[in-house]
Design a protein around this motif. Structure first.
Motif, PDB file in Angstrom:
ATOM      1  N   LEU A  44      29.419  58.673  23.063  1.00 14.36           N
ATOM      2  CA  LEU A  44      28.679  57.114  23.156  1.00 14.36           C
ATOM      3  C   LEU A  44      27.695  57.111  24.127  1.00 14.36           C
ATOM      4  O   LEU A  44      26.679  56.095  23.059  1.00 14.36           O
ATOM      5  N   THR A  45      27.269  57.584  24.583  1.00 16.57           N
ATOM      6  CA  THR A  45      25.674  57.485  25.059  1.00 16.57           C
ATOM      7  C   THR A  45      24.280  57.765  23.783  1.00 16.57           C
ATOM      8  O   THR A  45      23.746  56.651  24.785  1.00 16.57           O
ATOM      9  N   ASP A  46      24.577  58.510  23.554  1.00 14.90           N
ATOM     10  CA  ASP A  46      23.627  59.578  21.961  1.00 14.90           C
ATOM     11  C   ASP A  46      23.338  58.164  21.698  1.00 14.90           C
ATOM     12  O   ASP A  46      23.104  57.247  20.682  1.00 14.90           O
ATOM     13  N   TYR A  47      25.184  57.991  21.335  1.00 15.38           N
ATOM     14  CA  TYR A  47      25.301  56.817  19.929  1.00 15.38           C
ATOM     15  C   TYR A  47      24.437  55.240  20.490  1.00 15.38           C
ATOM     16  O   TYR A  47      23.802  54.635  19.552  1.00 15.38           O
ATOM     17  N   CYS A  48      24.639  54.514  22.123  1.00 13.72           N
ATOM     18  CA  CYS A  48      24.027  53.904  22.257  1.00 13.72           C
ATOM     19  C   CYS A  48      22.224  53.544  22.014  1.00 13.72           C
ATOM     20  O   CYS A  48      21.774  53.335  21.404  1.00 13.72           O
ATOM     21  N   GLN A  49      21.780  54.822  22.641  1.00 15.29           N
ATOM     22  CA  GLN A  49      20.607  55.142  22.277  1.00 15.29           C
ATOM     23  C   GLN A  49      19.784  55.363  20.464  1.00 15.29           C
ATOM     24  O   GLN A  49      19.289  54.715  20.319  1.00 15.29           O
ATOM     25  N   LEU A  50      20.312  55.455  19.825  1.00 19.98           N
ATOM     26  CA  LEU A  50      20.173  55.687  18.057  1.00 19.98           C
ATOM     27  C   LEU A  50      20.811  54.407  17.976  1.00 19.98           C
ATOM     28  O   LEU A  50      19.658  54.348  16.391  1.00 19.98           O
ATOM     29  N   MET A  51      21.462  53.701  18.196  1.00 13.52           N
ATOM     30  CA  MET A  51      21.272  52.153  17.473  1.00 13.52           C
ATOM     31  C   MET A  51      20.138  51.585  18.578  1.00 13.52           C
ATOM     32  O   MET A  51      19.870  50.862  17.633  1.00 13.52           O
ATOM     33  N   LYS A  52      19.623  51.895  19.180  1.00 10.73           N
ATOM     34  CA  LYS A  52      18.275  51.164  19.702  1.00 10.73           C
ATOM     35  C   LYS A  52      17.224  51.338  18.607  1.00 10.73           C
ATOM     36  O   LYS A  52      16.480  50.518  18.768  1.00 10.73           O
ATOM     37  N   THR A  53      17.469  52.587  18.061  1.00  9.84           N
ATOM     38  CA  THR A  53      16.022  53.402  17.863  1.00  9.84           C
ATOM     39  C   THR A  53      15.924  53.146  16.538  1.00  9.84           C
ATOM     40  O   THR A  53      14.750  53.521  15.252  1.00  9.84           O
ATOM     41  N   ASN A  54      17.314  52.922  16.002  1.00  4.67           N
ATOM     42  CA  ASN A  54      17.477  53.413  14.108  1.00  4.67           C
ATOM     43  C   ASN A  54      18.415  51.979  13.807  1.00  4.67           C
ATOM     44  O   ASN A  54      19.207  52.054  14.282  1.00  4.67           O
ATOM     45  N   PRO A  55      17.528  51.003  13.448  1.00 10.85           N
ATOM     46  CA  PRO A  55      18.534  49.644  12.997  1.00 10.85           C
ATOM     47  C   PRO A  55      19.647  50.101  11.943  1.00 10.85           C
ATOM     48  O   PRO A  55      20.853  49.290  11.948  1.00 10.85           O
TER      49      PRO A  55
END
Length: 259
Positions: A44-55
């Motif tokens: 989930l931590t990586d998922y948050c980071q991915l959502m930050k960078t990928n709309p």
């Protein structure tokens, strides 16, 4: 894992404006893990980071979690009853109707109401039905008024002829009906509710919330209605003891504000 989910909920509320704490936990967590599997994230931590960078990842998450399943005149037998109650009992009480379609998804529901208002010559406050949803991407799609055949299975041949234009695989709602609906973003858990409504439609949404959040929403819907106003819920939703919210049962999945 539970702590990780709680941290994820906090992140989503802060960064995406979506309150996941009020959703049913096991069902919600299954949905989160399912949509996360479509990405490169392994936690989930990586998922948050991915959502930050990928709309695209962010919007796919919002679309999936907020459950945009809809069609015109969903549960047609209930919609026929709703139309009958609206025309025979609600409309005669008021000079014009303020109608709010909450959690409207891609617009099938408010456009359905706009069609029945047109064919019954109902007067609408400001000539508009208010249609709201939490998902801005979905609202943008709704405003276009373009639908597939799968959305139209309950639309009569007469309505199809009068209110749609078919081009290849797409069906375009008429400008006459589009002008009757005003779309805007709204979060049922966080935002202020409309006031002085004569009709509120919110169907197949509250089942995804915990009982405390659901009760709060019902109370706010009741406060949004004028005395004698109508609240139309979904086929999977029954309000137990509606009197505690200032409502009385009017018909199948329909409630009237006590006044």
């Amino acid at each position: 894992m539970e702590t990780e989910f709680i941290e994820f909920y906090h992140w989503v509320k802060k960064n995406l404006g979506l309150d996941l704490f009020s959703y049913k936990e096991k069902q919600l967590q299954r949905r989160i893990l399912t949509i996360m599997k479509n990405t490169t994230a392994t936690n989930l931590t990586d998922y948050c980071q991915l959502m930050k960078t990928n709309p695209e990842v962010k919007y796919e998450f919002l679309d999936y979690i907020t459950i945009n399943v809809t069609e015109f005149f969903r549960n047609p037998e209930l919609f026929r009853t709703f139309e009958s109650e609206l025309v025979s009992k609600i409309a005669p009480q008021f000079s014009s109707l303020k109608i709010w379609s909450a959690a409207c998804s891609i617009g099938c529901e408010p456009y359905s109401v706009a069609m029945l208002a047109d064919r019954n010559q109902l007067s609408l406050t400001s000539n508009k039905i208010i249609a709201t949803d939490i998902d801005q991407t979905i609202l943008t799609q709704a405003k276009k008024g373009v639908f597939k055949d799968s959305h139209l299975k309950n639309v009569s041949d007469t309505d199809l002829k009068n209110y749609f234009k078919n081009e290849k695989d797409d069906f375009y709602i008429s400008d006459k009906i589009k002008r009757k609906v005003h779309f805007k973003k709204h979060d049922l858990l966080l935002d202020r509710f409309e006031k002085d409504c004569h009709v509120i439609i919110c169907r197949n949404v509250t089942i995804y919330f915990k009982s405390e959040a659901r009760d709060k929403i019902y109370q706010q819907f009741s406060e949004s209605l004028v005395p004698g106003g109508l609240f139309f819920t979904g086929a999977t939703e029954t309000i137990m003891n509606p009197e505690r919210f200032g409502l009385k049962k009017m018909g199948t999945f329909m409630y009237q504000k006590i006044g």
